[in-house]
Design a protein around this motif. Structure first.
Motif, PDB file in Angstrom:
ATOM      1  N   LEU A   8      18.510  27.612  22.267  1.00  0.00           N
ATOM      2  CA  LEU A   8      19.440  28.660  22.671  1.00  0.00           C
ATOM      3  C   LEU A   8      19.448  29.798  21.666  1.00  0.00           C
ATOM      4  O   LEU A   8      19.460  30.971  22.038  1.00  0.00           O
ATOM      5  N   ASP A   9      19.441  29.454  20.381  1.00  0.00           N
ATOM      6  CA  ASP A   9      19.431  30.483  19.348  1.00  0.00           C
ATOM      7  C   ASP A   9      18.160  31.329  19.440  1.00  0.00           C
ATOM      8  O   ASP A   9      18.203  32.551  19.296  1.00  0.00           O
ATOM      9  N   GLU A  10      17.010  30.680  19.680  1.00  0.00           N
ATOM     10  CA  GLU A  10      15.753  31.409  19.798  1.00  0.00           C
ATOM     11  C   GLU A  10      15.775  32.341  21.000  1.00  0.00           C
ATOM     12  O   GLU A  10      15.261  33.469  20.939  1.00  0.00           O
ATOM     13  N   GLN A  11      16.387  31.907  22.089  1.00  0.00           N
ATOM     14  CA  GLN A  11      16.473  32.753  23.281  1.00  0.00           C
ATOM     15  C   GLN A  11      17.340  33.979  23.019  1.00  0.00           C
ATOM     16  O   GLN A  11      16.991  35.096  23.416  1.00  0.00           O
ATOM     17  N   GLU A  12      18.452  33.785  22.341  1.00  0.00           N
ATOM     18  CA  GLU A  12      19.331  34.916  22.022  1.00  0.00           C
ATOM     19  C   GLU A  12      18.615  35.927  21.123  1.00  0.00           C
ATOM     20  O   GLU A  12      18.788  37.140  21.276  1.00  0.00           O
ATOM     21  N   LYS A  16      17.855  39.830  22.077  1.00  0.00           N
ATOM     22  CA  LYS A  16      18.257  40.932  21.202  1.00  0.00           C
ATOM     23  C   LYS A  16      17.056  41.804  20.833  1.00  0.00           C
ATOM     24  O   LYS A  16      17.136  43.039  20.853  1.00  0.00           O
ATOM     25  N   ASP A  17      15.939  41.157  20.489  1.00  0.00           N
ATOM     26  CA  ASP A  17      14.744  41.923  20.122  1.00  0.00           C
ATOM     27  C   ASP A  17      14.278  42.804  21.287  1.00  0.00           C
ATOM     28  O   ASP A  17      13.882  43.955  21.097  1.00  0.00           O
ATOM     29  N   ASN A  18      14.309  42.244  22.487  1.00  0.00           N
ATOM     30  CA  ASN A  18      13.913  43.012  23.672  1.00  0.00           C
ATOM     31  C   ASN A  18      14.848  44.189  23.918  1.00  0.00           C
ATOM     32  O   ASN A  18      14.417  45.314  24.166  1.00  0.00           O
ATOM     33  N   MET A  19      16.145  43.920  23.884  1.00  0.00           N
ATOM     34  CA  MET A  19      17.129  44.944  24.209  1.00  0.00           C
ATOM     35  C   MET A  19      17.183  46.042  23.146  1.00  0.00           C
ATOM     36  O   MET A  19      17.513  47.191  23.449  1.00  0.00           O
ATOM     37  N   ASP A  20      16.854  45.697  21.904  1.00  0.00           N
ATOM     38  CA  ASP A  20      16.847  46.703  20.838  1.00  0.00           C
ATOM     39  C   ASP A  20      15.739  47.738  21.035  1.00  0.00           C
ATOM     40  O   ASP A  20      15.778  48.814  20.437  1.00  0.00           O
ATOM     41  N   LEU A 152      23.287  42.300  27.024  1.00  0.00           N
ATOM     42  CA  LEU A 152      22.528  43.541  26.874  1.00  0.00           C
ATOM     43  C   LEU A 152      22.716  44.206  25.513  1.00  0.00           C
ATOM     44  O   LEU A 152      21.945  45.076  25.144  1.00  0.00           O
ATOM     45  N   GLY A 153      23.752  43.819  24.776  1.00  0.00           N
ATOM     46  CA  GLY A 153      24.079  44.564  23.562  1.00  0.00           C
ATOM     47  C   GLY A 153      24.862  45.805  23.940  1.00  0.00           C
ATOM     48  O   GLY A 153      25.689  45.789  24.853  1.00  0.00           O
ATOM     49  N   LYS A 154      24.591  46.908  23.265  1.00  0.00           N
ATOM     50  CA  LYS A 154      25.288  48.138  23.586  1.00  0.00           C
ATOM     51  C   LYS A 154      24.830  48.676  24.937  1.00  0.00           C
ATOM     52  O   LYS A 154      23.641  48.901  25.151  1.00  0.00           O
TER      53      LYS A 154
END
Length: 397
Positions: A8-12, A16-20, A152-154
């Motif tokens: 789960l941590d790896e997926q998050e 985040k890397d993708n959305m950034d 999605l983040g921001k």
């Protein structure tokens, strides 16, 4: 740490890397089905790509994925989640429909399975560097919208689609409240199917009433993006997989859609301006609070900012109240943005001609409004006044 927790941590991290790598993220919502939400999502994404932006569209309506049909790629199968389907140099799309054996088969999943699927589409797909990601959500405020909002983040904001009927307006208010609950700005409300335009005589017939979406936007203090009428061409475009904004270049529906897309670009890319030096003017009478009567203020508090850093702050006495004087006065001071309570449309047009942006709906302490603006959290919260005031006079109606 258990193996499941580690996964789960790896997926998050992947999400985040993708959305950034995506500059702007927009979610398209509706309180109920059948209001044309997927049509709006498709046309907004296509319109953004035609404007030269790198755009991805995520079909997050797992139970009713209609985006592939509207883009003429229904039935396409992708071998893995690694790459989205590239429709053009500027447009990519991902839908669960691409991974089903038969797109006619229903998705019969409970919440955890749906949440997991959405996170895979966000984290396992290599979206690359994008200017915009447009997410087409299912109706309502359940698992899928909540997962998207939290992953999605921001987010630049939600675009809420409604039709003019009271039952649709009621549900659109819930989408506004949902956005507020998850700290997601509302970019605005679209009133879709706002009248039918006859293809023979161009007469407009208000089949589903008229003006409900605009009224709801005003009452809830959010931006109104516009009214999109029904046309035979728009229906045909959706069924033929040719987005209306691409296949048409004239007509009232095209103009309305183009205006919506332009408004979205201005609201989202306006945030990029804060990366450069900006000169911002606040009307004030006491030096601390925003004065609602823009044209009658005693002075302007003028800030030069870069990002969230305040470089300079000064107070300039306002000139005599004369029609047409303030746009020229503030233009000569190289003001980029005005943040005020309200302003008539004629005045806004005059400031726009001076390349000065106007943010409406501000109140209270200047410092608080400035902090929200430089943090990308302050948007126009009202409409231009339509009353016949002096050009720079604000309106409290």
């Amino acid at each position: 740490m258990s193996c499941q927790s580690s996964n789960l941590d790896e997926q998050e991290i992947r999400i985040k890397d993708n959305m950034d790598r995506i500059k702007h993220k927009i979610v398209v919502m509706s309180g109920k089905g059948g209001v044309g939400k997927s049509t709006m999502s498709t046309n907004i994404a296509y319109g953004l790509s035609l404007a030269g932006n790198k755009v991805g569209i995520l079909d997050a309506d797992l139970h009713g994925p209609n985006i592939p049909l509207m883009l003429w790629v229904e039935g396409t199968k992708l071998p893995s989640l690694e790459k989205p389907l590239e429709l053009s140099e500027n447009l990519k799309v991902v839908s669960l429909s691409f991974y089903l054996e038969n797109s006619n088969n229903p998705i019969v999943w409970r919440g955890p399975a749906k949440i997991g699927a959405i996170k895979q589409l966000l984290g396992d797909v290599d979206w690359g560097d994008l200017d915009y990601l447009v997410v087409d959500l299912p109706p309502g405020t359940g698992d899928e919208p909540l997962t998207i909002a939290q992953s999605l983040g921001k987010v630049d904001g939600s675009v809420i689609v409604t039709t003019p009927q009271d039952v649709a307006i009621l549900d659109s208010r819930k989408s506004v409240k949902f956005s507020e609950m998850v700290n997601m700005p509302v970019l605005g409300i679209i009133e879709n199917m706002s009248g039918f335009v006859c293809p023979h005589c161009n007469q407009r017939i208000d089949i589903f009433k008229n003006g409900g979406g605009e009224k709801a936007a005003n009452e809830m203090n959010v931006n109104f993006l516009g009214k999109i009428p029904m046309t035979a061409e728009m229906v045909e475009a959706g069924d033929q997989g040719k987005p209306y904004i691409f296949s048409q270049r004239e007509g009232v529906a095209f103009s309305a859609l183009n205006s919506v897309i332009t408004d979205i670009i201005n609201k989202t890319k306006g945030e990029e301006k804060i990366m450069n030096n900006l000169k911002i003017a606040f009307p004030t009478n006491d030096g601390e609070t925003v004065e609602s009567h823009f044209g009658h203020c005693k002075q302007f508090a003028i800030y030069t900012v870069k990002g969230e850093e305040i470089l300079t702050k000064e107070f300039v006495d306002a000139p005599p109240h004369e029609p047409g004087l303030l746009p020229k006065f503030l233009g000569e001071l190289n003001i980029n943005t005005i943040i005020t309570g309200g302003m008539g449309q004629r005045a806004i047009d005059l400031f726009t001609a001076q390349n000065i942006d106007v943010i409406l709906g501000a109140s209270g302490k200047i410092d608080n409004n400035l902090k929200e603006f430089t943090g990308g959290e302050l948007y126009s919260k009202g409409s231009a006044c339509s009353h016949d005031h002096d050009e720079e006079h604000s309106c409290s109606h």
